[in-house]
Design a protein around this motif. Structure first.
Motif, PDB file in Angstrom:
ATOM      1  N   SER A   1       5.719  -9.445  -5.963  1.00 11.89           N
ATOM      2  CA  SER A   1       5.558  -7.999  -5.813  1.00 11.89           C
ATOM      3  C   SER A   1       4.649  -7.444  -6.899  1.00 11.89           C
ATOM      4  O   SER A   1       4.032  -6.391  -6.731  1.00 11.89           O
TER       5      SER A   1
ATOM      6  N   THR B   1       0.026  -6.884  -1.688  1.00  7.67           N
ATOM      7  CA  THR B   1      -0.491  -6.628  -0.349  1.00  7.67           C
ATOM      8  C   THR B   1      -0.574  -7.869   0.520  1.00  7.67           C
ATOM      9  O   THR B   1      -0.691  -7.755   1.735  1.00  7.67           O
TER      10      THR B   1
ATOM     11  N   ASP C   1       9.805 -10.029   2.283  1.00  7.63           N
ATOM     12  CA  ASP C   1      10.363  -8.848   1.622  1.00  7.63           C
ATOM     13  C   ASP C   1       9.379  -8.197   0.662  1.00  7.63           C
ATOM     14  O   ASP C   1       9.722  -7.281  -0.076  1.00  7.63           O
TER      15      ASP C   1
ATOM     16  N   VAL D   1       6.142  -6.234   1.145  1.00 14.93           N
ATOM     17  CA  VAL D   1       5.183  -5.651   2.078  1.00 14.93           C
ATOM     18  C   VAL D   1       4.694  -4.323   1.514  1.00 14.93           C
ATOM     19  O   VAL D   1       5.480  -3.524   1.024  1.00 14.93           O
ATOM     20  N   SER D   2       3.407  -4.124   1.567  1.00  9.84           N
ATOM     21  CA  SER D   2       2.880  -2.867   1.061  1.00  9.84           C
ATOM     22  C   SER D   2       2.525  -1.961   2.229  1.00  9.84           C
ATOM     23  O   SER D   2       2.108  -2.422   3.299  1.00  9.84           O
ATOM     24  N   ASP D   3       2.704  -0.664   2.035  1.00  9.26           N
ATOM     25  CA  ASP D   3       2.445   0.284   3.124  1.00  9.26           C
ATOM     26  C   ASP D   3       0.965   0.561   3.323  1.00  9.26           C
ATOM     27  O   ASP D   3       0.565   1.080   4.356  1.00  9.26           O
ATOM     28  N   SER D   4       0.160   0.235   2.338  1.00 10.59           N
ATOM     29  CA  SER D   4      -1.250   0.603   2.449  1.00 10.59           C
ATOM     30  C   SER D   4      -1.903  -0.169   3.587  1.00 10.59           C
ATOM     31  O   SER D   4      -1.408  -1.210   4.014  1.00 10.59           O
ATOM     32  N   GLN D   5      -3.010   0.359   4.084  1.00  9.70           N
ATOM     33  CA  GLN D   5      -3.650  -0.339   5.198  1.00  9.70           C
ATOM     34  C   GLN D   5      -4.158  -1.712   4.773  1.00  9.70           C
ATOM     35  O   GLN D   5      -4.230  -2.621   5.580  1.00  9.70           O
TER      36      GLN D   5
ATOM     37  N   GLY E   1      -2.529  -3.664   3.001  1.00  8.71           N
ATOM     38  CA  GLY E   1      -1.382  -4.554   3.007  1.00  8.71           C
ATOM     39  C   GLY E   1      -0.856  -4.735   4.405  1.00  8.71           C
ATOM     40  O   GLY E   1      -1.093  -5.742   5.063  1.00  8.71           O
ATOM     41  N   GLU E   2      -0.189  -3.706   4.880  1.00 10.53           N
ATOM     42  CA  GLU E   2       0.456  -3.775   6.180  1.00 10.53           C
ATOM     43  C   GLU E   2      -0.520  -4.076   7.301  1.00 10.53           C
ATOM     44  O   GLU E   2      -0.221  -4.821   8.220  1.00 10.53           O
TER      45      GLU E   2
ATOM     46  N   THR F   1      -0.712  -7.898   7.062  1.00  7.04           N
ATOM     47  CA  THR F   1       0.508  -8.706   7.186  1.00  7.04           C
ATOM     48  C   THR F   1       1.184  -8.520   8.535  1.00  7.04           C
ATOM     49  O   THR F   1       1.855  -9.425   9.015  1.00  7.04           O
ATOM     50  N   SER F   2       0.961  -7.361   9.170  1.00  8.39           N
ATOM     51  CA  SER F   2       1.602  -7.153  10.469  1.00  8.39           C
ATOM     52  C   SER F   2       1.028  -8.083  11.528  1.00  8.39           C
ATOM     53  O   SER F   2       1.581  -8.215  12.613  1.00  8.39           O
TER      54      SER F   2
END
Lengths: 302, 281, 432
Positions: C351, C356, C362, C364-368, C370-371, C374-375
């Motif tokens: 972390s 990212t 567990d 996961v970053s909310d930024s574009q 990152g997510e 990873t999505s």
């Protein structure tokens, strides 16, 4: 006779250190290469190897890109050495003139030679890039090109472009050597020629060039070898691509050994290259010594 | 002296034009390196490449000098190159002398042949065997490994260069000393070498530059940051996904300048030295 | 006189440097220490972060913390670029003295495994408390015959990056979802912005990664594990697969012929692809989250970049670059090596340093940046675990045959299928 014996012993002592280096760090690995070239040997199955006879040699020669690489090696070596020599002699002649700022120019000309190949390769690669490279940018602005050209990315120009950069980097060594030789050309020789009414061209071809012959031969001889076995420049700039258009034999050897781990094939390709070079130079020396002997004989007869 | 006035004028113009061309040709990439090194990060990779800098900065140089191992690499390169040069020279002086004076012995001739053969071996090929060898003798990660490798590849050429120079030293001088009972080693050091200083200088500069610029053995043999040399050190700034051009370029400029200065300072000797051997080649 | 002076200087220099010149020392691998009674252990760790970067600063701090918590372990870091690392690994593995732990490309997994260089991590992994926290898809790619042979240290998932402003200028609110949409957008974007819609690579490691992805988007793979445990490219056995592989090559060809990519994109390497995108020379490409770093170099041009899943043909897919952490079988301290490796995979480390692009579910970053990437993990494809040196070269060659020599897509697909099987055969792992 005894003195001669003593001298002989001494001479052997003198070359001993050089010979030790050679035997230990070149000959010993080289013998290994020769042995490996007749083995099925890959790094992927360490410890396993089997006698292969000439199978590796055959496979390498039959390889799809062997003839391309061989031809590329010849072009790369020939064009590089020719270009370097032309630039070397031109710059040496200019630097031999008595002009202001000669020291500065001499210093400047050495710079390409002291820039590490890795750095030079990367810098040129960037400068030659189609869209953000300064060279294309200029060529388009001046109007020589309509649109940026990807010098290293087209099969037609990749090898030539790397050759160009190689010439840039290697010619200073010629300049220094030839300039040195030029300075030892006796002034009286040239003066005598002028009195005989020889023009600039005659003076160059008939008097200066012959004086440079032995240095030139040594220079060319060494550089043919160095250029042919050179690997770093091409690898850094194109990795032999696109579609093997700039792949030379050393690149292929590297690829076989370090990317495909086929030690047997890499060794046999290296042996082929070595043998070709030995034959080439052996033939050259044979011819020149025969010629010299003939001339000697003829002059003895008359 | 040998040209009339008009000819002299034109020769001068042509000479300057040629020299100018070569200066631009040689310096162009170097200037690009320097300019890039002085650019702030948002100007380096611009879509409109230019030699002009909007806001020049010494940030890259500072970064390279103080935040990276540059100075250590530089020191290591210096140690390795100087040591390799000196050992090469010592070996080549004797070998070159032997080749120059005793070519009539078969063994010496064979050695000469072996040396030219060794130049034809692509170093790439010897990489793994040499690595294994160095490991067996516990030399990996030491400057010794590089010094040995560089010396090996440099000795043949330096020997041939020095042979050329020694060929031009008249043998009569030595004969006199020989009759006086001087040993051969003393003859070399007291008679032959003192008059070959410029040639020695030329040869050592050559060996030095080659070691200074070597890359492949440098990164394969050395694992330890503290022992690493300059060229592998510089390429470190080339990451997998992004390249730190500012640092690469400033490190390169810093690596090139000292050598260039040495050359400018010593070029007179260099050319004098090469000239000594070139009469015979 | 001057010459004599120079000569003396010369001799002095010789003796001076002969004395001090070689005063380097060899490192001591391990020495008997006192500490808390445990043996002192030094782990060689080859890594590849950018020197002077924030990543380096954070990583070194974490390593220091690890050393403080484990006073008997010392981490000896060596920084290398991936090119350098590959050659060094090969040399050191053949000499029997690889490092204890290293970074590496996922492409090397098959070769290192075949060389027998990797440590079997299964016993350690099974005992590990965080075992369930790693993405299964990712762990599968590092597991051979049920044995865990490497650990994932970060993910380089590929996604569609696009300059939103350029798309808007051409009247598009959303990026393309399929190849057809992408091809259709090509001329419109060119007309509206004067720039090409898309970019591909034809050289360097990136091009074979891209080709793998485009093939997967047509639902074909370059080599499959067969029942006998060996591998085979099955296109030639299965006309349906050959057809789909051909479609992929046809897509490349269409991109070029219909002007959806710049003319010279066909031989771009990764540097050209990334840099040209960063300076806004074309609108979209499939790339990784490292492009975020380009924001520093080209803040204006990168401002409008958005991220979406890559357009596909019949099956959504992307290249899942698993950056492995290799632990070598030759290590004398497997326990300590595992100790350190598992620390790199801990939530604490991940972390902080990989917010990212962590392989942990567990982190996961909310930024574009990152997510957005990873999505896509579930649609990720990886290379089969075979030695890839010859195969990736053949993949590059296939693109060149297609786009440089203008060969027919079907012929190229057939050629590549044959070339892959020949290479598998050379390495003795072709399923007959």
């Amino acid at each position: 006779m005894k003195r001669e014996q003593k001298k002989k012993l001494q001479a052997y002592w003198f070359v001993l250190p050089a010979l030790v280096f050679f035997l230990l760090l070149i000959a010993y690995p080289l013998v290994k290469v020769l042995v490996d070239s007749f083995q099925y040997k890959t790094l992927l199955n360490p410890g396993q190897s089997a006698f292969a006879g000439f199978a590796n040699y055959l496979n390498v020669i039959k390889g799809e890109y062997f003839s391309t690489a061989l031809w590329n090696t010849v072009i790369w070596t020939f064009l590089s050495v020719a270009g370097e020599y032309v630039l070397g002699i031109t710059s040496a002649l200019a630097l031999n003139q008595n002009v202001k700022g000669r020291g500065f120019f001499r210093g400047v000309i050495v710079i390409p030679w002291v820039v590490p190949i890795v750095v030079a390769g990367m810098t040129w690669q960037w400068m030659l890039a189609p869209d953000y490279g300064i060279i294309n940018n200029w060529l388009v602005n001046i109007g020589i090109l309509d649109e940026p050209y990807y010098w290293l990315g087209e099969t037609d120009t990749a090898l030539l472009t790397v050759t160009f950069v190689n010439i840039w980097r290697s010619f200073p060594f010629y300049t220094i050597s030839l300039l040195a030789a030029l300075q030892s050309v006796p002034k009286e020789l040239i003066e005598a020629a002028v009195i005989d009414g020889a023009g600039i061209r005659t003076r160059f071809f008939k008097i200066i060039l012959p004086q440079l012959k032995s240095v030139s031969l040594v220079l060319i001889f060494i550089h043919i070898i160095w250029t042919a076995v050179n690997f770093e420049f091409i690898w850094i700039m194109t990795e032999g691509g696109p579609l093997h258009a700039s792949e030379t034999l050393p690149i292929q050897i590297y690829r076989l050994a370090m990317k495909e781990f086929n030690v047997g094939a890499a060794s046999s390709l290296a042996s082929i290259m070595l043998v070709m070079m030995i034959i080439g130079f052996g033939a050259y020396f044979l011819i020149t010594t025969l010629k010299r002997r003939n001339i000697k004989k003829r002059s003895e007869m008359t | 002296m040998i040209l009339n006035k008009r000819q002299r004028f034109w020769t001068k113009i042509v000479t300057y034009a040629v020299l100018l061309f070569f200066a631009v040709y040689c310096l162009f990439p170097f200037i690009w390196m320097t300019v890039t090194a002085l650019k702030p990060i948002d100007e380096i990779r611009s879509s409109k490449p230019s030699f002009l800098i909007d806001s020049p900065t010494l940030e890259n140089f500072k970064n390279v000098l103080f935040n990276t191992g540059f100075l250590t690499f530089f020191k290591n390169s210096l140690i390795v190159s100087v040591a390799a040069t000196i050992i090469t020279l010592l070996i080549s002086i004797f070998a070159g002398y032997a080749l120059s004076r005793f070519m009539r012995f078969k063994g010496i001739k064979a050695t000469g042949g072996a040396m030219s053969l060794s130049q034809m071996v692509p170093p790439v090929l010897l990489l793994i065997p040499l690595y294994v060898l160095m490991q067996q003798y516990n030399l990996l990660n030491t400057h010794y490994s590089l010094i040995l490798a560089y010396t090996t590849f440099m000795v043949p050429l330096c020997t041939f260069m020095l042979k050329g120079f020694f060929d031009s030293v008249p043998y009569e001088m030595e004969e006199a000393a020989e009759i006086d009972g001087c040993s051969r080693v003393r003859i070399i050091f007291q008679i032959v070498l003192p008059i070959s200083i410029p040639s020695l200088l030329a040869t050592s500069l050559f060996a030095f530059v080659n070691s200074w610029n070597e890359y492949m053995f440098g990164f394969v043999f050395i694992n330890d940051e503290a022992q690493r040399t300059l060229t592998p050190g510089i390429t470190l700034f080339k990451g997998l996904y992004t390249t730190d051009w500012g640092s690469i370029m400033s490190a390169s400029v810093l690596a090139v300048i000292p050598i260039a200065v040495i050359f400018m300072y010593l070029q007179k000797y260099l050319i004098e030295g090469m000239a000594a051997g070139s009469v015979k080649g | 006189m001057k010459k004599k002076y120079l000569f003396t200087l010369f001799i002095c220099a010789i003796s001076f440097f002969v004395l001090i010149g070689c005063s380097s020392k060899s490192k001591s691998a391990s020495s008997g220490g006192e500490g808390d009674g445990k043996e002192q252990v030094t782990l060689d760790y080859w890594a590849s972060w950018n020197p002077g970067s924030v990543e380096e600063e954070k990583t070194l701090a974490k390593i220091k913390k690890f050393e403080e918590e484990h006073p008997n372990i010392k981490i000896n870091v060596e920084l290398l670029t991936f090119d350098m690392m590959h050659d060094k690994l090969i040399a050191s593995i053949s000499a029997g003295n690889p490092p204890d732990i290293s970074w590496g490309l996922s492409e090397w997994f098959g070769e290192l495994n075949r060389m027998g260089a990797l440590l079997d991590l299964t016993p350690y992994y099974n005992e590990w408390s965080d075992k369930g926290k790693l993405n299964q898809n990712v762990m599968d790619s590092l597991t051979v015959d049920g044995k865990v042979k490497a650990l994932p240290q970060y993910l380089g998932i590929r996604a569609l990056l696009y300059h939103e402003d350029m798309l808007k200028e051409a009247g598009y609110d959303a990026p393309p979802e399929t190849w057809d949409e992408l091809l259709e957008m090509g001329p419109k974007i060119k007309e509206a912005t004067g720039k090409e819609a898309f970019g591909i690579t034809g050289t360097t490691v990136r091009s074979s990664q891209e080709l793998l992805m485009y093939l997967a988007q047509s639902d074909v793979s370059i080599a499959q594990k067969m029942d006998d445990g060996n591998f085979k490219n099955t296109w030639a056995d299965n006309p349906e697969e050959m057809k789909r592989a051909t479609e992929t090559f046809q897509f490349y060809k269409d991109l070029l012929n219909e002007g959806a990519i710049p003319e010279d994109s066909k031989t771009w390497g990764w540097q050209e692809l990334d840099t040209n995108f960063a300076i806004g020379k074309y609108a979209m490409n499939v790339d990784g989250s490292w492009m975020k770093d380009r924001e520093a170099e080209n803040p204006d041009e990168m401002a409008d970049v958005k991220i979406a899943p890559p357009p596909y043909n019949t099956k959504p897919a992307t290249f899942l670059e698993v950056s492995p952490l290799y632990v070598y079988g030759a290590t004398e301290h497997p326990k300590e090596a595992w100790e350190f490796a598992s620390y790199i995979l801990s939530e604490e480390w991940q972390s902080d340093i990989r917010p990212t692009n962590s392989p942990r579910t567990d982190v996961v970053s909310d930024s574009q940046w990152g997510e957005g990437f990873t999505s896509l993990t579930d649609t990720g494809v990886v290379f089969p675990e075979v030695p890839l040196g010859g195969i990736t070269q053949a993949m590059q060659d296939s693109i060149a045959r297609l786009l440089l020599k203008g060969e027919d897509p079907q012929d190229v697909a057939e050629w590549l299928s044959k070339a892959i099987n020949e290479d598998l055969k050379k390495n003795g792992i072709l399923s007959e």
